[in-house]
Design a protein around this motif. Structure first.
Motif: not given
Lengths: 695, 179
Positions: B65-90
């Motif tokens: 569920h951890v998709k990776g990290v992105i750059n948000m104005r110089g800050v490294i932000v992790p991206i988490i897919d809630l759909r995978i984490k919670f097992g809801v939806g595709e």
């Protein structure tokens, strides 16, 4: 109006640290004394005492007072500067350091050195006092003159606003002799014109004292000199009645007696505390390092302001250009963008420079260290420091201090031979240790050279074989042998001294340097000396990296850990001991570590044949990292993954590339231990079925 | 005359805008979003920004569920897919897929994390008494993530606990090391 003093405490601590350093370096140079250095030592001690008084640091004030008295006598030429005195004063610098720390934490410092040194100071002072006393008595018997001074003190109206209170001045004068103060109120204006924060009074002070000079009086008024009219007259000597003069003499000699008595009692009180002392000073010394502010030169700030100014100009130029833009202005736009690039780069460099301090901050302690060590070991040593203006990141500087101290101690203890041996070998009796710092590429190199006996190659080898680190018949290069001294528990010193030789240390030195992203090398020539080269990154915030590609991902390998990059040749790839892949790199067999396997990625190339290997080294272990492509080399700004996420195995941080995407920075030691763990698990898996088969 | 007429209008306008404010101050505000067909909501004060989906830089050996990290104005932000984490939806990524970036503060420790959701819908006002306890009848979302349920017309919205999301990536630390 009450002022919250605690807000100034950090400044005081920093200033007194600086003052102590001034004292130390001044004292070390005092042998060839000129007047100025004793004055600067005195001034430093004086301001520490003053500051400590302000903050209620009683222990510091009391102790520093003794030091100051001794210095004062030296300054006035009443006392010759003996080497023993300098030793005492140097020790008292250490004591003041301890005491400041103790007072800061509001505990009483119970270190035996304090009592011992203050005893020494007392003794030294008493010796001086006795001779002083004698000369006083002589003076008194021969002249018995009392000098009467009349001081007209007319302060400017704003005197009290600058924090000066006349009462302190009068008290100070009172210390010099008998004081009679008359206050004149003739300048006080009518009530309607009266400003409550102004001072309208003036005073006439009559001071009668046996041996006060005008300079002494002027010194009292030193702080307010610019803010008052001061007239000092000497009335004819011995005016007052004979009786009066006599009583004055009694008072002053009593003073001397009581002073003489009081000082020993203080030390007597301290002695039992000291003997019962268990507290060791080590923790205090460590706590001292947490200085949280940086002093920045005005020139650096000015250049920053200039750059920001330019940036603003460029920005307004660009936004004006954007307001009505057509294609004919493309050229202007490109040049504007170039300028912006230039400005940003310079700004980045300037900001980085703020964190940079000259390495003399780390080197400053070495003259003292060498001085102490040469006394302890009986070796005469000359210290040469070069390149102390080389700048280094503050964090790196703070952490490199201890390893450097260790290396210098080592050079003194193991490197430099004893005097007799040196003379027998036809060398200068005086050993020489040189510290040199310079920039090389993106890193700073610190060299510690000694002209001693060098490292005994055979002794190191023997020891290594004895410890089982090296096979008895192994052939090793010089560099490999010298690297062995960084093994834990390794010491070739035949005798353990209290300076070094316990074999703890060189491994720690190496570890500390590596944790800063640096490395250490040794060169040594028998009979000529050794050279330790410490290679450090300039800053911890920026890293020189090699960008590599694995599948779709871009990773950054720290340049400092790369040995070489090569294309694997099929005939040099060997599979040994059950599928462990080794690559033959000259004499070394380097294990191959495919990044895609370690990180579970899809790579273009999964075959080792003809693949690209980046050979990296960590802790003496070389590993070939298999990558798909080598991209650019560039400086990257290190960002933490832990801030918003968590520590990731094998990754030391992240950075942002030119296109705004994120790339991860590889943690070489972490990757190696990951690979080892995976190998262990695989081995266990491989081992368990065979056991079942046996059963 | 004209001015007086204007003066009359001003309080009227004020009342209108006050009505608006009234609607805002009525209970806490939540941002609702979709995971599959289900509606969820999160405290709006945590929301840093809403961005469109972009491929993040993957983190080696991270849980699914951890998709990776992105750059948000110089800050490294992790991206988490809630759909995978919670097992809801595709877990498909389309143009309408969005990332809600939350800044969550727990005991001086502030983390900025992006959560992948299918769509952001609306702002929901819910007073405390409108929030009902979630019955513990199964469901793939662990109970510590849920504050409660709110009825919105015919639908039910699940209120998520931002503080629990703070620790979301630490829940199964060993998930990644699957050999």
């Amino acid at each position: 109006m009450s002022i919250n003093l605690s807000q100034f405490l950090p400044t005081f601590l920093e200033e007194s640290n600086e003052g102590l350093e001034t004292m130390e370096s001044g004292l070390l140079n005092l042998q060839n004394a000129d007047d100025e250095s004793i004055h600067s030592i005195f001034r430093a001690a004086h301001s520490i005492k003053g500051g400590a008084g302000t903050f209620g640091f009683k222990q510091v004030t009391e102790f520093t007072h003794l030091v100051e008295t001794l210095l004062d006598e030296m300054r006035d030429g009443r006392r010759e500067v003996f080497k023993s005195d300098i030793e005492i004063l140097l020790e008292s610098v250490d004591c003041i350091r301890l005491l400041i720390e103790a007072d800061r934490r509001e505990v009483s410092c119970e270190d035996e050195s304090i009592a011992r040194v203050s005893n020494l100071l007392d003794q030294s002072l008493n010796l001086g006092a006795e001779s002083d006393n004698k000369s006083d008595e002589q003076e008194i018997s021969s002249t018995s003159e009392i000098e009467h001074w009349v001081i007209d003190f007319t302060p400017e109206h704003h005197l009290v606003q600058t924090g000066n209170d006349p009462i302190f001045l009068f008290n100070a004068l009172n210390d010099l002799g008998d004081v009679k103060v008359t206050c004149f109120t003739d300048n006080v204006p009518a009530f309607s014109d009266f400003e409550p924060e102004e001072l309208y009074l003036r005073w006439q002070i009559e001071l009668s004292s046996p041996d006060t000079t005008e300079a002494d009086i002027r010194e009292v008024f030193e702080w307010v000199e610019d803010e008052c009219q001061l007239e000092i007259h000497l009335l004819s000597v011995g005016r007052g009645s004979e009786q009066n003069a006599n009583s004055d003499i009694e008072v002053s000699s009593e003073d001397i007696d009581s002073a003489k008595e009081s000082i020993p009692t203080v030390s007597k009180d301290e002695a039992p505390i000291a003997s019962a002392a268990i507290n060791k000073p080590e923790p205090t010394a460590k706590a001292k390092q947490e200085v949280s502010s940086i002093r920045v030169g005005v020139d650096k700030v000015d250049s920053l302001i200039n750059l920001v100014g330019e940036l603003v100009i460029t920005q307004s130029m660009l936004s004006e250009l954007g307001n009505d833009f057509d294609l004919s202005k493309v050229e202007k736009l490109t040049s504007g963008l170039d300028q912006l690039l230039q400005n940003t780069k310079e700004l980045q460099e300037s900001v980085m420079r703020i964190r940079m301090l000259p390495i003399s901050f780390a080197f400053n302690r070495f003259p003292r260290l060498i001085h102490d060590l040469s006394i302890k070991t009986g070796k005469e040593i000359e210290l040469v420091i070069k390149g102390e203006q080389t700048e280094l990141d503050k964090t790196v500087m703070e952490q490199i201090g201890d390893p450097l101290v260790h290396l210098v101690r080592n050079a003194v203890d193991h490197g430099i031979e004893s005097k007799d041996v040196r003379i027998a070998n036809g060398k200068n009796a005086k050993g020489k240790i040189s510290l040199d710092a310079y920039h090389m590429g993106g890193s700073i190199v610190i060299e510690i050279n000694d002209d001693g006996g060098g490292i005994n190659r055979q002794a190191v080898l023997n020891k290594a074989v004895e410890k089982g680190v090296v096979e008895p018949n192994a052939t090793l290069t010089d560099a490999q042998v010298f690297d062995l001294i960084f093994e834990p528990g390794f010491s070739t010193a035949s005798e353990v001294t209290d300076i070094s030789g316990r074999g703890v240390g060189m491994d720690v030195v190496k570890k500390n340097i590596q944790s800063l992203g640096g490395r250490i090398q040794v060169e040594s020539e028998p009979g000529k000396g050794s050279c330790f080269k410490v290679n450090l990154p300039l800053t911890l915030a920026i890293l020189d990296g090699q960008l590599v590609r694995v599948g779709t991902e871009v990773f950054i390998i720290p340049l400092i850990s790369i040995v070489e990059s090569l294309q694997a040749k099929t005939d040099l790839i060997n599979s040994v001991s059950g599928n462990m892949v080794l690559y033959r790199l000259r004499e070394d067999n380097v294990p191959v570590l495919p990044i895609y396997q370690l990180f579970n990625l899809d790579a273009d190339n999964v075959e080792i044949d003809n693949s690209l290997l980046v050979v990296v080294e960590s802790d003496g272990q070389k590993v070939g990292l298999m990558v798909d492509d080598l991209l650019a080399q560039q400086q990257v700004v290190i960002k933490s993954l832990k801030d918003n996420y968590q520590q990731v195995d094998g990754i030391s941080g992240a950075t942002i590339l030119g296109d705004g995407s994120v790339a991860l920075i590889l943690d070489i030691p972490g990757m190696i231990s990951m690979a080892l763990k995976q190998a262990q698990i695989a081995q266990k898996k491989a081992a368990s079925p065979t056991i079942e088969e046996v059963v | 005359m004209d001015i007086q007429a204007l003066a009359k209008d001003i309080p009227a306008q004020g009342e209108q805008s006050l009505e608006g404010i009234d609607f805002i101050t009525n209970g806490d505000q939540y941002l609702t979003f979709m995971l599959g067909d289900e509606q969820f909501a999160i405290d709006i004060l945590c929301v840093e920004e809403i961005r469109s989906w972009e491929q993040p830089t993957r983190i080696p050996n991270a849980p699914n569920h951890v998709k990776g990290v992105i750059n948000m104005r110089g800050v490294i932000v992790p991206i988490i897919d809630l759909r995978i984490k919670f097992g809801v939806g595709e877990n498909s990524y389309s143009v309408s897929t969005v990332v809600i970036v939350l800044t969550i503060e727990v005991e001086h420790d502030s983390k900025t994390i992006g959560f992948v959701v299918d769509a952001v819908s609306d702002v929901l006002n819910a007073e405390e008494d409108e929030i009902k306890k979630s019955p513990a009848f199964g469901g793939s979302i662990p109970p510590e993530f849920i504050i409660g349920l709110v009825n919105l017309e015919d639908a039910v919205v699940t209120l998520l606990n931002a503080e629990a999301l703070h620790k979301i990536e630490k829940h199964q630390p060993n998930e990644g090391i699957q050999l």
